[in-house]
Design a protein around this motif. Sequence first.
Motif, PDB file in Angstrom:
ATOM      1  N   VAL A   8       0.350  -1.373   0.212  1.00 34.62           N
ATOM      2  CA  VAL A   8      -0.435   0.382   0.348  1.00 34.62           C
ATOM      3  C   VAL A   8       1.318   1.138   0.196  1.00 34.62           C
ATOM      4  N   THR A   9       0.690   2.286  -0.535  1.00 32.87           N
ATOM      5  CA  THR A   9       1.694   2.975  -0.997  1.00 32.87           C
ATOM      6  C   THR A   9       0.594   5.167  -1.000  1.00 32.87           C
ATOM      7  N   GLY A  10       1.568   5.453  -1.294  1.00 33.85           N
ATOM      8  CA  GLY A  10       0.836   7.294  -0.584  1.00 33.85           C
ATOM      9  C   GLY A  10      -0.306   7.358  -1.746  1.00 33.85           C
ATOM     10  N   SER A  11      -0.492   7.340  -2.213  1.00 25.42           N
ATOM     11  CA  SER A  11      -1.732   7.430  -3.216  1.00 25.42           C
ATOM     12  C   SER A  11      -2.701   7.617  -1.993  1.00 25.42           C
ATOM     13  N   ILE A  12      -3.612   8.457  -2.791  1.00 23.77           N
ATOM     14  CA  ILE A  12      -4.939   8.815  -1.623  1.00 23.77           C
ATOM     15  C   ILE A  12      -6.311   7.581  -1.779  1.00 23.77           C
ATOM     16  N   ALA A  13      -6.036   6.767  -2.548  1.00 19.83           N
ATOM     17  CA  ALA A  13      -6.327   5.421  -2.767  1.00 19.83           C
ATOM     18  C   ALA A  13      -6.421   5.156  -1.884  1.00 19.83           C
ATOM     19  N   ALA A  14      -5.370   4.907  -0.842  1.00 24.84           N
ATOM     20  CA  ALA A  14      -4.826   4.015  -0.057  1.00 24.84           C
ATOM     21  C   ALA A  14      -5.471   3.415   0.811  1.00 24.84           C
ATOM     22  N   TYR A  15      -6.795   4.401   0.922  1.00 22.78           N
ATOM     23  CA  TYR A  15      -7.738   3.973   2.424  1.00 22.78           C
ATOM     24  C   TYR A  15      -8.519   3.264   1.408  1.00 22.78           C
ATOM     25  N   LYS A  16      -8.883   3.095   0.480  1.00 22.52           N
ATOM     26  CA  LYS A  16      -9.453   1.500  -0.675  1.00 22.52           C
ATOM     27  C   LYS A  16      -8.735   0.251  -0.207  1.00 22.52           C
ATOM     28  N   ALA A  17      -7.605   0.223  -0.078  1.00 22.62           N
ATOM     29  CA  ALA A  17      -6.548  -1.079   0.403  1.00 22.62           C
ATOM     30  C   ALA A  17      -7.411  -1.825   1.562  1.00 22.62           C
ATOM     31  N   ALA A  18      -8.353  -1.501   2.766  1.00 25.16           N
ATOM     32  CA  ALA A  18      -8.802  -1.789   3.903  1.00 25.16           C
ATOM     33  C   ALA A  18      -9.791  -2.933   3.149  1.00 25.16           C
ATOM     34  N   ILE A  31      -3.659 -12.130   4.059  1.00 22.68           N
ATOM     35  CA  ILE A  31      -2.745 -10.812   4.188  1.00 22.68           C
ATOM     36  C   ILE A  31      -2.168 -10.487   4.541  1.00 22.68           C
ATOM     37  N   ASP A  32      -0.533 -10.078   3.801  1.00 23.94           N
ATOM     38  CA  ASP A  32       0.328  -9.789   4.633  1.00 23.94           C
ATOM     39  C   ASP A  32       0.603  -8.373   4.193  1.00 23.94           C
ATOM     40  N   VAL A  33       0.046  -7.493   4.619  1.00 21.21           N
ATOM     41  CA  VAL A  33       1.023  -5.741   4.124  1.00 21.21           C
ATOM     42  C   VAL A  33       1.540  -5.409   4.564  1.00 21.21           C
ATOM     43  N   ILE A  34       1.978  -4.794   3.814  1.00 22.29           N
ATOM     44  CA  ILE A  34       2.886  -3.870   3.602  1.00 22.29           C
ATOM     45  C   ILE A  34       3.079  -2.166   3.360  1.00 22.29           C
ATOM     46  N   LEU A  35       3.301  -2.003   4.147  1.00 19.88           N
ATOM     47  CA  LEU A  35       2.230   0.184   4.168  1.00 19.88           C
ATOM     48  C   LEU A  35       4.210   0.804   4.420  1.00 19.88           C
ATOM     49  N   THR A  36       3.433   1.806   2.954  1.00 19.87           N
ATOM     50  CA  THR A  36       4.824   2.525   2.617  1.00 19.87           C
ATOM     51  C   THR A  36       4.189   3.635   3.923  1.00 19.87           C
ATOM     52  N   GLU A  37       5.508   4.582   4.453  1.00 23.71           N
ATOM     53  CA  GLU A  37       5.635   5.871   4.948  1.00 23.71           C
ATOM     54  C   GLU A  37       4.729   6.595   4.210  1.00 23.71           C
ATOM     55  N   ASN A  38       4.902   6.694   3.272  1.00 27.55           N
ATOM     56  CA  ASN A  38       3.649   7.822   2.998  1.00 27.55           C
ATOM     57  C   ASN A  38       2.596   7.209   2.437  1.00 27.55           C
ATOM     58  N   GLY A  39       2.603   5.841   2.045  1.00 29.77           N
ATOM     59  CA  GLY A  39       0.540   5.266   2.912  1.00 29.77           C
ATOM     60  C   GLY A  39       0.106   5.777   3.902  1.00 29.77           C
ATOM     61  N   SER A  40       0.978   4.994   5.009  1.00 30.08           N
ATOM     62  CA  SER A  40       0.726   5.600   6.849  1.00 30.08           C
ATOM     63  C   SER A  40       0.231   6.839   6.730  1.00 30.08           C
ATOM     64  N   LYS A  41       0.145   7.487   5.524  1.00 29.68           N
ATOM     65  CA  LYS A  41       0.201   9.370   6.288  1.00 29.68           C
ATOM     66  C   LYS A  41      -1.786   9.877   5.580  1.00 29.68           C
ATOM     67  N   ILE A  42      -2.047   8.084   4.636  1.00 30.47           N
ATOM     68  CA  ILE A  42      -3.310   8.413   4.324  1.00 30.47           C
ATOM     69  C   ILE A  42      -4.339   7.464   5.156  1.00 30.47           C
ATOM     70  N   ILE A  43      -3.516   5.827   5.447  1.00 28.04           N
ATOM     71  CA  ILE A  43      -4.344   5.277   5.954  1.00 28.04           C
ATOM     72  C   ILE A  43      -3.650   4.291   7.369  1.00 28.04           C
ATOM     73  N   THR A  44      -3.847   3.830   7.994  1.00 31.42           N
ATOM     74  CA  THR A  44      -3.266   3.437   9.456  1.00 31.42           C
ATOM     75  C   THR A  44      -3.060   2.330   9.203  1.00 31.42           C
ATOM     76  N   PRO A  45      -2.022   2.137  10.181  1.00 32.04           N
ATOM     77  CA  PRO A  45      -0.908   0.871   9.878  1.00 32.04           C
ATOM     78  C   PRO A  45      -2.863  -0.267  11.166  1.00 32.04           C
ATOM     79  N   ILE A  46      -3.249  -0.223  11.930  1.00 31.55           N
ATOM     80  CA  ILE A  46      -3.740  -0.640  12.603  1.00 31.55           C
ATOM     81  C   ILE A  46      -5.065  -0.854  11.950  1.00 31.55           C
TER      82      ILE A  46
END
Length: 179
Positions: A8-18, A31-46
């Motif tokens: 999951v990367t830092g696109s605004i569409a990161a919320y759709k990863a949920a 599913i093993d999720v890898i969240l980029t630093e920029n992606g974490s600004k849009i959707i949280t790891p939790i």
Amino acid sequence: MMNIVLGVTGSIAAYKAADITSSLTKRGHNIDVILTENGSKIITPITLQTLSKNKVYMDMFEEITPKEVKHISLAEKADIVLIAPATANIIGKIAGGIADDFLSTVVMAAAPHTPVYIAPAMNTNMYENPIVQDNIDRLKRFGYHFIEPKESMLACGVLGKGALADVDDIVRIIEGSIK
């Protein structure tokens, strides 16, 4: 059941990863999720951890264990790698052979032995940029698979191609990819 690594990367569409995570998990996939630093600004790891029921990976050096190199073990465990959404940045990194974060190192360790699916999501001008298109073409030549973005009203207010493919389409493609 498939073992899927979802980047999951830092696109605004990161919320759709949920929704992608939830849908694939409900279908019985791990599913093993890898969240980029920029992606974490849009959707949280939790959020992704709760939906996947697995740890979300962000920092390649967070857990160093002598018996396991995590980016290698995740790549070896994966039946498929899916990057959704994929920014121009991650596409460029992969096309250039750059492995400087957790996601790019897993992709480098997985391909070409494991299928890698990339679902771009970005502004139309970015998506149509000749450099981005050249990177996509290069990756296709190397056997990477792309899930085409759709034309839609984008977050920036422009109508054009670049929106993340529909979640149901992504899930259908991923489930259909493993025979």
